[in-house]
Design an enzyme around this catalytic site. Structure first.
Site, short mmCIF file in Angstrom:
data_model
loop_
_atom_site.label_atom_id
_atom_site.label_comp_id
_atom_site.label_asym_id
_atom_site.label_seq_id
_atom_site.Cartn_x
_atom_site.Cartn_y
_atom_site.Cartn_z
CG ASN A 20 15.03 -46.75 -4.45
OD1 ASN A 20 15.77 -47.47 -5.09
ND2 ASN A 20 15.04 -45.43 -4.53
CG HIS A 62 15.07 -46.42 -9.99
ND1 HIS A 62 15.40 -47.49 -9.18
CD2 HIS A 62 15.21 -45.30 -9.23
CE1 HIS A 62 15.74 -47.03 -7.99
NE2 HIS A 62 15.62 -45.72 -7.98
CB CYS A 77 18.75 -45.47 -8.91
SG CYS A 77 18.84 -45.19 -7.15
O1 UT7 Z 1 16.40 -43.52 -6.26
C1 UT7 Z 1 16.01 -42.23 -5.96
C2 UT7 Z 1 15.83 -42.19 -4.48
N1 UT7 Z 1 15.10 -41.11 -3.95
C3 UT7 Z 1 13.77 -40.89 -4.09
O2 UT7 Z 1 13.05 -41.54 -4.80
C4 UT7 Z 1 13.22 -39.78 -3.27
C5 UT7 Z 1 12.19 -38.95 -3.97
N2 UT7 Z 1 11.48 -38.16 -2.97
C6 UT7 Z 1 10.47 -38.66 -2.26
O3 UT7 Z 1 10.06 -39.79 -2.47
C7 UT7 Z 1 9.84 -37.76 -1.24
O4 UT7 Z 1 10.48 -36.52 -1.25
C8 UT7 Z 1 9.92 -38.38 0.20
C9 UT7 Z 1 8.97 -39.55 0.29
C10 UT7 Z 1 11.32 -38.78 0.56
C11 UT7 Z 1 9.43 -37.34 1.20
O5 UT7 Z 1 8.14 -36.88 0.86
P1 UT7 Z 1 7.83 -35.31 0.82
O6 UT7 Z 1 6.41 -35.19 0.52
O7 UT7 Z 1 8.79 -34.69 -0.15
O8 UT7 Z 1 8.13 -34.90 2.30
P2 UT7 Z 1 9.11 -33.76 2.86
O9 UT7 Z 1 10.51 -34.23 2.89
O10 UT7 Z 1 8.83 -32.46 2.18
O11 UT7 Z 1 8.57 -33.64 4.33
C12 UT7 Z 1 7.20 -33.27 4.62
C13 UT7 Z 1 6.95 -33.50 6.09
C14 UT7 Z 1 8.03 -32.91 6.98
O12 UT7 Z 1 7.41 -32.47 8.16
P3 UT7 Z 1 7.06 -30.89 8.38
O13 UT7 Z 1 8.39 -30.18 8.30
O14 UT7 Z 1 6.12 -30.55 7.25
O15 UT7 Z 1 6.43 -30.87 9.73
C15 UT7 Z 1 8.91 -34.09 7.32
O16 UT7 Z 1 9.59 -33.94 8.55
O17 UT7 Z 1 6.95 -34.90 6.36
C16 UT7 Z 1 7.88 -35.20 7.41
N3 UT7 Z 1 8.45 -36.50 7.16
C17 UT7 Z 1 7.91 -37.64 7.62
N4 UT7 Z 1 6.80 -37.84 8.39
C18 UT7 Z 1 6.51 -39.13 8.70
C19 UT7 Z 1 9.56 -36.83 6.43
N5 UT7 Z 1 9.73 -38.15 6.43
C20 UT7 Z 1 8.72 -38.67 7.18
C21 UT7 Z 1 8.36 -39.99 7.53
N6 UT7 Z 1 7.24 -40.16 8.29
N7 UT7 Z 1 9.05 -41.06 7.15
#
Ligand code: UT7
Length: 391
Positions: free
Chosen positions: A285, A255, A113
């Site tokens: 993204n 980005h 990115c």
């Molecule tokens: O160019 C760079 C590219 N990458 C990025 O920009 C990623 C940067 N990171 C993020 O944007 C965030 O970390 C995410 C949006 C990817 C995820 O958000 P988060 O608040 O960090 O969620 P998490 O991975 O810690 O997951 C929290 C909960 C989990 O459930 P439990 O274990 O708490 O029950 C996940 O299973 O959210 C769940 N989860 C979802 N729920 C609904 C993860 N993805 C999803 C989803 N829909 N799409």
């Protein structure tokens, strides 16, 4: 000392829109979850006929039209991409051919990115040291082809698209004022995309979710933390090198990964979030394409005036991050409908000339008695009987 000014810009988005509701029919998620965590509402998905190179070509052709330049004036084409169709020929060579940019060197650049800012810095250096006069820097991606559509942690984030700028050599101070590129390979496992297609190496299976190969895997939380740590320091570094402060900046084009990442960066920099241009809600993204795509939209919305200082900041896989400061001292010329038609004809002619060269090579091979590329391919596909020398 020569300066590299941005004199053209262009972007291209595929027509197909994939909304959060559409994704909620594929994996367990919701529009509300995706929007509140990322700021994304929808993204574009490339048609089966479209490739990274065709998206890149469309963006580049538009940038050349704004610059009012002929493709033969371009001496360097850099395509930043993580989704090339081939390792070689590079996407940049495919774009060179589609444009008919007969005087250009062309190569792809892999910095995820951050790739567009890396490419801008390379092109700026080539212009400042007088090795080229004009360059095209393109960010282009078909991220939809490298996503595991069962992984809700990644498939909600990415989209397809391309953006391009034309850089032109000038004696007038301005253009790219500074660029700072950084990397930390120890974080390679935090966000990655295996590259060797159909590889029998067992280790690749460990890299990819659900045993699928060549799809993005990511530790979202760690990427989030990394991004919020590097954005502010990278911007301040680039500004220092340009002899400016954050108060001199009219607009930051970051980005487009996640609105919350930008909110946190704005707080760290103690500036209003309005200083960041965001379009992640509509495009998701798009990795290396995201900064030039956002730049084009910012110009369309009238967010840039001559003499504005703007900052690009990228961050992503590698890990890589980079910032560049640009003095925006251009007013685009009016491009008439007739000009556009002429340009389209020029690209059709470039395709014709490319076909002629291919035929020329084929007939040259036939007349010279060597196998044609097709015959070589057929030969390569024949089953091989390895003969032991002693048998
Ligand atoms: O160019 C760079 C590219 N990458 C990025 O920009 C990623 C940067 N990171 C993020 O944007 C965030 O970390 C995410 C949006 C990817 C995820 O958000 P988060 O608040 O960090 O969620 P998490 O991975 O810690 O997951 C929290 C909960 C989990 O459930 P439990 O274990 O708490 O029950 C996940 O299973 O959210 C769940 N989860 C979802 N729920 C609904 C993860 N993805 C999803 C989803 N829909 N799409």
């Amino acid at each position: 000392m020569k300066y590299a000014h941005i004199v053209g810009w262009g972007s291209y988005l595929p027509e197909r829109v994939l909304t959060n509701d559409d994704i909620a029919e594929m994996v367990e998620t919701s529009d509300e979850w995706i929007y509140t965590r990322t700021g994304i509402r929808e993204r574009r998905i490339a048609d089966t006929e479209e490739t990274t190179a065709t998206l890149a070509f469309e963006a580049a052709a538009r940038a050349l039209a704004v610059a009012d330049m002929h493709p033969s004036q371009i001496e360097l084409i850099i395509v930043a991409t993580s989704t090339p169709e081939y390792n070689f020929p590079s996407t940049a060579c495919q774009v060179q051919d589609l444009l008919g940019a007969t005087a250009a060197g062309a190569f792809d650049l892999s910095a995820a990115c951050s790739g567009f800012v890396y490419g801008l810095s390379m092109a700026h250096n080539a212009i400042a040291t007088e090795s080229v006069r004009n360059a095209l820097v393109i960010g282009a991606e078909t991220m939809s082809r490298v996503l595991d559509w069962n992984d809700r942690g990644t498939c909600i984030l990415f989209g397809d698209g391309a953006g391009a700028v034309v850089l032109k050599r000038s004696d007038v101070p301005g253009g790219v004022l500074s660029a700072v590129l950084r990397s930390d390979g120890s974080g390679g496992d935090v966000l990655n995309l295996p590259a060797v297609y159909h590889s029998p190496l067992p280790m690749l299976a460990d890299y990819s979710p659900n045993g699928q190969k060549n799809t993005i895997s990511m530790n979202g939380r760690q990427v989030f933390r990394f991004a919020t740590q590097v954005i502010s320091s990278s911007i301040l570094d680039a500004l220092r090198r340009a002899g400016l402060t954050i108060n001199d900046v009219a607009l930051i084009v970051p980005h487009q990964a996640n609105t919350r990442i930008i909110e946190t960066a704005a707080k760290r920099l103690k500036i209003s979030q309005d200083k960041f241009f965001l379009n992640v809600d509509r495009v998701g993204n798009t990795s290396a394409a995201s900064i030039p795509l956002a730049l084009c939209e910012a110009v369309e919305q009238g967010r840039l005036k001559p003499d504005d200082n703007i900052v690009f900041v990228g961050f992503g896989g590698g890990l890589t991050w980079a910032s560049a400061v640009i003095k925006w001292n251009v007013t685009p010329p009016e491009v008439s409908r007739l000009d556009r038609e002429l340009q389209r004809t020029r690209y059709l002619m470039a395709r014709g000339r490319s076909k002629l060269r291919r035929w020329g090579r084929r007939w040259g091979a036939i007349l010279g008695g060597s196998p044609t590329p097709d015959a070589r391919m057929r030969d390569a596909q024949k089953p091989r009987h390895h003969e032991h020398p002693e048998e």
